[in-house]
Structure formats: C-alpha cells, structure tokens
Write a protein that holds these residues in place. Structure first.
Motif, PDB file in Angstrom:
ATOM      1  N   GLY A   1      54.439  43.293  47.837  1.00 42.58           N
ATOM      2  CA  GLY A   1      53.083  42.774  47.892  1.00 42.58           C
ATOM      3  C   GLY A   1      52.582  42.523  49.295  1.00 42.58           C
ATOM      4  N   TYR A   2      51.286  42.703  49.471  1.00 43.11           N
ATOM      5  CA  TYR A   2      50.632  42.429  50.754  1.00 43.11           C
ATOM      6  C   TYR A   2      50.602  40.928  51.039  1.00 43.11           C
ATOM      7  N   ARG A   3      50.407  40.134  50.001  1.00 43.27           N
ATOM      8  CA  ARG A   3      50.316  38.691  50.165  1.00 43.27           C
ATOM      9  C   ARG A   3      51.651  38.023  49.838  1.00 43.27           C
ATOM     10  N   SER A   4      51.816  36.832  50.333  1.00 40.97           N
ATOM     11  CA  SER A   4      52.994  36.045  49.963  1.00 40.97           C
ATOM     12  C   SER A   4      52.954  35.754  48.468  1.00 40.97           C
TER      13      SER A   4
ATOM     14  N   ASP B   1      52.307  35.167  41.338  1.00 41.41           N
ATOM     15  CA  ASP B   1      50.858  35.012  41.415  1.00 41.41           C
ATOM     16  C   ASP B   1      50.488  34.287  42.710  1.00 41.41           C
ATOM     17  N   ALA B   2      49.854  35.026  43.641  1.00 42.67           N
ATOM     18  CA  ALA B   2      49.455  34.428  44.912  1.00 42.67           C
ATOM     19  C   ALA B   2      48.202  33.575  44.784  1.00 42.67           C
ATOM     20  N   LEU B   3      47.529  33.638  43.654  1.00 41.58           N
ATOM     21  CA  LEU B   3      46.292  32.908  43.384  1.00 41.58           C
ATOM     22  C   LEU B   3      45.168  33.365  44.323  1.00 41.58           C
ATOM     23  N   GLY B   4      43.971  32.866  44.061  1.00 43.83           N
ATOM     24  CA  GLY B   4      42.835  33.234  44.883  1.00 43.83           C
ATOM     25  C   GLY B   4      42.759  32.398  46.147  1.00 43.83           C
ATOM     26  N   LEU B   5      41.847  32.795  47.042  1.00 47.60           N
ATOM     27  CA  LEU B   5      41.650  32.096  48.299  1.00 47.60           C
ATOM     28  C   LEU B   5      40.210  31.615  48.409  1.00 47.60           C
ATOM     29  N   THR B   6      40.025  30.478  49.068  1.00 50.00           N
ATOM     30  CA  THR B   6      38.673  30.055  49.416  1.00 50.00           C
ATOM     31  C   THR B   6      38.191  30.915  50.585  1.00 50.00           C
ATOM     32  N   ALA B   7      36.903  30.837  50.875  1.00 50.94           N
ATOM     33  CA  ALA B   7      36.362  31.606  51.997  1.00 50.94           C
ATOM     34  C   ALA B   7      37.040  31.222  53.309  1.00 50.94           C
ATOM     35  N   THR B   8      37.319  29.939  53.487  1.00 55.61           N
ATOM     36  CA  THR B   8      37.981  29.474  54.710  1.00 55.61           C
ATOM     37  C   THR B   8      39.399  30.008  54.802  1.00 55.61           C
ATOM     38  N   GLN B   9      40.152  29.947  53.711  1.00 52.55           N
ATOM     39  CA  GLN B   9      41.523  30.473  53.697  1.00 52.55           C
ATOM     40  C   GLN B   9      41.528  31.972  53.928  1.00 52.55           C
ATOM     41  N   LEU B  10      40.551  32.669  53.355  1.00 52.18           N
ATOM     42  CA  LEU B  10      40.461  34.113  53.527  1.00 52.18           C
ATOM     43  C   LEU B  10      40.233  34.472  54.986  1.00 52.18           C
TER      44      LEU B  10
ATOM     45  N   ALA C   1      41.101  32.692  57.571  1.00 54.87           N
ATOM     46  CA  ALA C   1      42.272  32.317  58.367  1.00 54.87           C
ATOM     47  C   ALA C   1      43.398  33.329  58.231  1.00 54.87           C
ATOM     48  N   ASN C   2      43.683  33.750  57.009  1.00 55.80           N
ATOM     49  CA  ASN C   2      44.797  34.674  56.786  1.00 55.80           C
ATOM     50  C   ASN C   2      44.713  35.236  55.373  1.00 55.80           C
ATOM     51  N   PRO C   3      44.164  36.435  55.198  1.00 58.28           N
ATOM     52  CA  PRO C   3      44.024  36.988  53.848  1.00 58.28           C
ATOM     53  C   PRO C   3      45.354  37.318  53.180  1.00 58.28           C
ATOM     54  N   ALA C   4      46.446  37.386  53.945  1.00 59.31           N
ATOM     55  CA  ALA C   4      47.752  37.719  53.366  1.00 59.31           C
ATOM     56  C   ALA C   4      48.487  36.501  52.833  1.00 59.31           C
ATOM     57  N   GLN C   5      47.930  35.334  52.998  1.00 61.40           N
ATOM     58  CA  GLN C   5      48.632  34.128  52.592  1.00 61.40           C
ATOM     59  C   GLN C   5      48.515  33.881  51.091  1.00 61.40           C
ATOM     60  N   ALA C   6      49.425  33.077  50.595  1.00 55.92           N
ATOM     61  CA  ALA C   6      49.300  32.475  49.270  1.00 55.92           C
ATOM     62  C   ALA C   6      49.095  30.982  49.498  1.00 55.92           C
TER      63      ALA C   6
ATOM     64  N   TYR D   1      37.971  31.657  44.978  1.00 55.30           N
ATOM     65  CA  TYR D   1      37.340  32.765  44.268  1.00 55.30           C
ATOM     66  C   TYR D   1      37.907  34.138  44.639  1.00 55.30           C
ATOM     67  N   PHE D   2      38.409  34.289  45.859  1.00 54.84           N
ATOM     68  CA  PHE D   2      38.557  35.617  46.439  1.00 54.84           C
ATOM     69  C   PHE D   2      39.988  36.146  46.375  1.00 54.84           C
ATOM     70  N   GLU D   3      40.098  37.414  46.000  1.00 50.83           N
ATOM     71  CA  GLU D   3      41.375  38.130  46.044  1.00 50.83           C
ATOM     72  C   GLU D   3      41.189  39.307  46.992  1.00 50.83           C
ATOM     73  N   PRO D   4      41.870  39.279  48.141  1.00 50.92           N
ATOM     74  CA  PRO D   4      41.609  40.280  49.184  1.00 50.92           C
ATOM     75  C   PRO D   4      42.111  41.664  48.805  1.00 50.92           C
ATOM     76  N   GLY D   5      41.390  42.680  49.295  1.00 50.12           N
ATOM     77  CA  GLY D   5      41.849  44.050  49.150  1.00 50.12           C
ATOM     78  C   GLY D   5      42.922  44.359  50.178  1.00 50.12           C
TER      79      GLY D   5
END
Length: 727
Positions: free
Chosen positions: A218-221, A258-267, A269-274, A708-712
C-alpha cells in the motif's frame, strides 16, 4: 488553500476542454474514415432491459467492455479501472481494499461509504446484490471475465430495488482447444498479482477454472492487503436444446488494513499517512464469501426459450473500527450472512398487429438473505465485549415483463413493468433493559416500476429513442440498523420508519454509425427523486438515516468509438451532470447541526468527466473472438474529472473543507506478444499518473470526523508476464 496538497489538483482550469480538443484530434471526420478504414467495429448482443438485442438497436444506454480491454487494464484487480470509460458511471478507486471501490451510476450509489448500493451487480446471471440493494464489487473475478455490460437509464428499473443502473459480468467459456494460462504481475507499493487459469472442453462439457491471488503493501500506512479468489464455470450441453451452467465462486480476504480517510489538513501534510486512530486501533477487515449457482436454459422451439436459476452462498465479515470521541477505545462489527434465491424466465417472440413482430419476456425473482450482526467495543484492535447481537433478514418476491413491439419498418415500442415486494426485518437477540429496549422490527416495501419507450429507426445507421420509467430504492440493512431516538442520540435499533426513495426517469438518446468504423452514442437524461435517503446524524462510526429531500439529476452523456485502421483505434466518453437537492433539510454531523440548502450538490458526484484513449497495434488488432495479434501494442489514456463535494452541506471553511478538486491524469500501457514454440508469451508494462499529480481518488461522504479524503496514487508502475499454453 493551505489545507490542500501543494501540487495537487493544480490542473489547468480547462482540463476537460483540453481533453475534448484531444478527442477531436484523435477522431477525424467520419467522411475521412469512411474512405480509409480497413476494419469494422464489432457488433455485440447485450441485455436491453431483460431482453437480448444488438447493442446498436437497443433502446437504452448500454456500454460494453470486452475481454481485451479487461486484460489491458493490467492486474485486473479493481472493477473501477475499466469502468472509467463508461458514460454516466463514476468509478472511484479508494485504494483502500477494506472498503471496496466506490461506484455510482447517474448519481445512484454515490452515498455509499463501503461496497456498492443503489445499482445492481449480476455475475453470470447470478445476483451479486442482496435484496436490500447492497453488493460487493470485489467478488467479481476480472481475470476470467469475458465482458462487462453497463446498463443505465429507465430500462434498468426492470431489475427491481436499487437498480439505478446494472453492471453485469460474464465469465469466458472454454474454447475447443484445451489451454492453460498463467499471469504474474508486480508493481509499485509492494503489489503482486498471480493468476492461474485452465479451460478445457470434453464432449458436451466445458470448464473454465481460475485461481488468483493479490497482495499489496500500500501507498499509505496501514493499508496492507492479502486476498485470493477461485472462480469456475462449467457448461454442460445436456441436449441440443438444453444447456446447464454451474458457477462456483470463492473469495477470501484474510485481512485488508484500513488507513481511513484524511482531513484536508492531514492530506496537505502527508497524503501517505494513516491517522493515529487507525494505527492505534489496528483498523482492518476480514472477508470470506462462498457462492454456487446453477443456470439452466432450454429452447422449446424457435419462438420460446425458458431459463431457470438457483443460487446460494455465505459471507462472513469482521471489521475493526477506530476510536472516536464517543467511543474512545474503538469498536468491532461482525456479520455472518447466508443468502439464496431462484429465478424463472420465459422469452419468446410472436406475430401481432397484422404480422408485426413482438419480442417478449416474463419472469420472477425470489431472493433471501439473512445475517447475524454482532458488534461491541474493542481495544487495541481486539474485541473486549459484545453489545449488539441481532438477526437481520432481507427478502424480495418480484415479477417482471417486457415487450419490444415492432411498429412497421421504422418504429419499435418498448413496454415493461416490474412489481416488487421487499421485506426487511430484524430480531434483537440481546437481553432487553430499560436503557436498551428491544430493537426488533420489520417493514415491507411495495412498488410497481413501469417503463415505456419508443425507438425511431431513422436510417439503417441511425436510431433515436426516448424512454421513461419509475424506480425505487429501499434502505439497506446497514442504513436501517440505527434509529435516531433524539436529535443527538443514535440507538442500535432497527429503524422501520425509513421510506423507500422513489424516482422518475426520462431519457432521450441517439446511436449513429456514420461509417462501419465509427460509432457515436449520445443521451440526455433527467431523474427526479422523492424521499431521498440522507444522513440524519453521524457520530462515533454510527450513522442514522432519514427521508428528507427530493433531488434532481440531469445530464448529457457521449461516447465515441473509432477504428481508424487495422493498426489504430480510439475512443472517448464524456459525462456532464448536475445533481442537486430540491429542498433544504438539516442533519447532525461533526458534532453540530448543519443546514443543507436547496440547490446544494449531491456529494461524490463530479459535474464533468472525460475519458479518451488512443491505441496502436504493430500487427493490427484482432477481430472479436480471436486471439490478439503478436507483436507490439501501445495505449495512452486520459482521465479527467471535475471537483466533487464530500458532504451534503458543501462546506468549504477552513475547519470543515469538503471539496475534492478535479484533476486530469495520463496512463500508458505497453505490450509485447511472442510465440515461443507452442507457448504464447506476453510482456506488459503500465504506468499510471505519468505526470505524478497529487489527486483525491475518492471521498467518504459525510464522514463524522471530517476525514473525507482518500488520496490517489502518485506515479505508479506495474509489470506483468502472461503465458498461454495449449494442453
């Protein structure tokens, strides 16, 4: 805004316009192709409502995806990879295998937080959707599929509850020559995919058996996934007029983190994070499903054919959810489902109205599913107690009929109706208390869904049609699982007060073949709903629903396929759609009351989509049903999508940013086929997101923590080796 990834979404304002200009450059005039084309487009037979018909003559929007397109998608894992080119379809890859892909058709199914709802999924004639409308696309075996059909518009309503659209997949059948096939793929982010397939025919018995595995770090944690699948179809031509098809499908996913979604701020900062709660709660899902089915077809005579189907299976699902402010340790949910059903259908043709032709079909569908739903608290990703235990049931008993009436040489009248009876009920198996009373309940839904259409065969190469129809969508068992007992209180009790959403569909379309190598489809549609099922309150991983608003969806769809020569071909599709709430209403999400205004856009529905593809073959493309040509092939795709909202309120404040901006993305495919002795060997290389743009691939609608967001994926690659050996 500083809440978005720095490179992200900085697509040019006119990305779709640029794509359209590319499309025009890819598709020169029909007159030119009429002079230079050496290869014709293939005509296929599709399900036009409940009747088989040539795709060009079908009075409906039907999009087909052939076996070559399926194989060219690469590893053949996500159904969304091949649905991007279907007009009216929004296919979002969450890159999160714990929640499945997110697919909607003309807006139906967009609110789904997991799995598929609002549209019907059918595999080899066996329903992949339950009576309540819930389905899972992950159980489709793409590696053994021969084609996929997507039906949109009023005729889809003949499939009953939650059929805003229909996706049907068909497994390939064994050829005359026994064959073994092996596929091995490796790719970015620790992806590996293997597939072993055998097809053989002995006398009147043919068999295709396919076993595949898939794994990705996976791309994300916290997005590691493992799964395997067996799909087998055995056909028996018992008599010249009788065919029996046996279908076996086993899907096993030991875990999908399940890495779950990210808020706009988290996205930003680091879209690869969980998020930390995903890591602390070890959020994940385990799924296993086994299904068998039998389809029998018997031809009585040239004017009458009978079909019967029976199926059954079981599915287990265990999910661990993250901690929330209202549940600080986390939670778990377990589902153990059994399902079965049968269907009977008669298809025929007669002479009516002074020797005019009429094709007709009548049938019945009876389906049932029951699941033991359990849940409770968790700590560190393990169960600590059980606070919910109930038996949920969903069933339907439906009857349908359709007739295509030939009115002279130039007109065809399409009529049909489906009478549906859907029952949802729940039995609470937990001890009752004053604070937690009996949560049992049941509700019955009845609906008659008529359709009426007229096709004008203006010329041999031009059809114009108009259809209208009515449909309905009941809540799923998951949406009925919680009741709002007070403005801010959600109880784990069955909600019998939800009404079925009703819809009215109108569609005007045309199909034109200006030459044997060019096909153009276009349609305009309008859909109005009442009693739309919307979020009433979302908190702590629990969501209660209500009927609050009507909606209007209107749009235009366009599809073009072009065979420039035996070496070049291209296609394009575009969707323009407005989907808005007709009335205002309020909900309680993110810890506060929110006002949804009339005119707000429905979430997870972009207003514009564009797909274009250009393909080249060194030795020329093979005709339908033949093996692909040897030599080199290359393809380049453009996918463009406008922005879409992630919540009903369309909020764009710094503290609650819910807009996923649009993007355009280039994908490339290269293939090289060789014949080595008796073996046919193929090398494959694919690169997605060539320009390495930051994207949001999907959104989690009305997510209570604003995640809300799940990064591509960034630029990613895949390499494969495919071998076919006659036995």
């Amino acid at each position: 805004m500083n809440h978005l990834p720095r490179n992200s979404f900085h697509t040019t304002p006119n990305a779709l316009t640029v794509g359209a200009l590319l499309c025009l450059s890819v598709f020169p005039s029909a007159r030119l192709h009429a002079q230079t084309s050496t290869t014709h487009l293939n005509e296929v037979v599709v399900q036009s409502g409940r009747l088989e018909q040539k795709q060009f003559d079908a009075p409906a929007s039907v999009y087909t995806i052939d076996a070559n397109t399926l194989r060219n998608s690469g590893p053949q894992v996500n159904l969304s990879d091949v649905l991007n080119g279907a007009p009216g379809v929004v296919a979002l890859n969450r890159n999160n295998y714990a929640q499945d892909v997110q697919i909607s058709i003309r807006g139906f199914g967009a609110r789904s937080a997991f799995g598929i709802r609002g549209i019907r999924l059918i595999t080899d004639g066996i329903p992949g959707s339950m009576p309540d409308g819930q389905g899972q696309a992950s159980t489709v075996s793409m590696t053994s599929a021969d084609r996929v059909e997507v039906l949109t518009g009023p005729l889809a309503q003949l499939y009953g509850n939650a059929s805003g659209g229909v996706i049907q997949t068909f497994t390939r059948e064994a050829g005359d020559t026994p064959e073994a096939q092996m596929q091995m793929y490796t790719g970015a982010y620790g992806m590996s995919r293997t597939d072993w397939q055998i097809s053989q025919r002995s006398g009147n018995v043919g068999m295709v058996a396919d076993y595949s595995t898939f794994a990705i770090e996976g791309y994300r944690s916290n997005s590691d996934t493992r799964r395997q699948q067996l799909n087998s179809v055995i056909t028996v031509d018992a008599k010249p007029d009788t065919r029996i098809k046996f279908i076996i499908n086993v899907f096993d996913m030991p875990y999908a983190k399940d890495a779950l979604g990210l808020t706009a701020t988290q996205l930003a900062a680091n879209p690869a994070q969980a998020v930390s709660s995903a890591l602390e709660g070890r959020t994940r899902k385990t799924v296993k499903q086994e299904q068998t089915g039998v389809v029998v077809e018997h031809t009585v005579n040239s004017d009458l054919k009978l079909q019967g189907r029976v199926y059954g299976g079981n599915r287990s699902n265990l999910q661990y959810q993250a901690a929330t402010t209202t549940n600080p340790t986390g939670a778990w949910t377990g589902l153990s489902r059994q399902f079965e059903g049968l269907g009977l259908q008669a298809t025929g043709k007669v002479q009516v109205f002074d020797s005019q032709r009429m094709n007709w079909v009548v049938g019945t569908d009876i389906d049932h599913a029951q699941e033991q739903r359990q849940g409770g608290n968790a700590a560190g990703g393990e169960k600590t107690d059980t606070t919910r235990n109930e038996l949920n049931e969903a069933s339907n008993r439906d009857y349908y009929a359709q007739a295509n009436w030939s009115l002279g040489e130039r007109y065809t009248l399409t009529t049909g109706a489906r009478q549906s009876n859907v029952t949802l009920k729940s039995r609470d198996d937990m001890p009752f208390t004053v604070a937690d009373p009996d949560g049992s309940g049941s509700v019955k839904y009845k609906a008659t869904s008529p359709i009426l259409g007229l096709t004008w065969h203006a010329q041999d190469n031009l059809n114009v049609y108009i259809n209208q129809g009515q449909g309905f969508e009941t809540p799923t068992m998951s949406e009925s699982a919680y009741t709002l007992t007070a403005p801010t209180t959600i109880k784990g009790q069955f909600n019998p007060n939800l009404l079925a959403s009703r819809s009215k569909h109108l569609e005007l379309g045309t199909k034109w073949m200006p030459s044997a190598s060019t096909r153009i489809d276009a349609s305009w549609f309008q859909i109005q709903t009442e009693n739309e099922i919307v979020t009433a309150r979302s908190s702590g991983g629990k969501t209660a629903y209500a009927n609050a608003s009507g909606t209007t969806r209107d749009g235009f769809e366009f599809a073009l396929r072009q065979q420039h020569s035996s070496h070049w071909r291209s296609q394009a599709s575009a969707t323009f759609m407005n989907a808005t709430y007709d009335n205002s209403f309020s909900n309680f999400v993110n810890g506060s009351t929110n006002n949804v205004l009339a005119g707000n856009t429905l979430p997870a529905i972009p207003k514009r989509q564009l797909f274009t593809s250009l393909q080249w073959s060194e030795k020329g493309f093979a005709a339908a049903g033949q093996k692909p040509s040897l030599g080199f092939e290359a393809g380049l795709d453009l996918i463009a999508r406008s922005s879409m909202w992630a919540n009903d309120t369309n909020s764009s404040t710094a503290s609650d940013y819910a807009l996923a901006p649009g993007f355009s993305q280039w994908n490339a495919r290269l293939r090289q086929r060789h014949q080595i002795g008796v073996a046919r060997v193929e090398a494959y290389v694919g690169v997605d997101n060539l320009t390495n743009k930051d994207t949001i691939s999907s959104v989690i609608v009305n997510q209570s923590s604003k995640q809300y967001f799940e990064p591509g994926l960034p630029r990613s690659w895949v390499m494969g080796l495919i071998s076919q050996i006659p036995l």
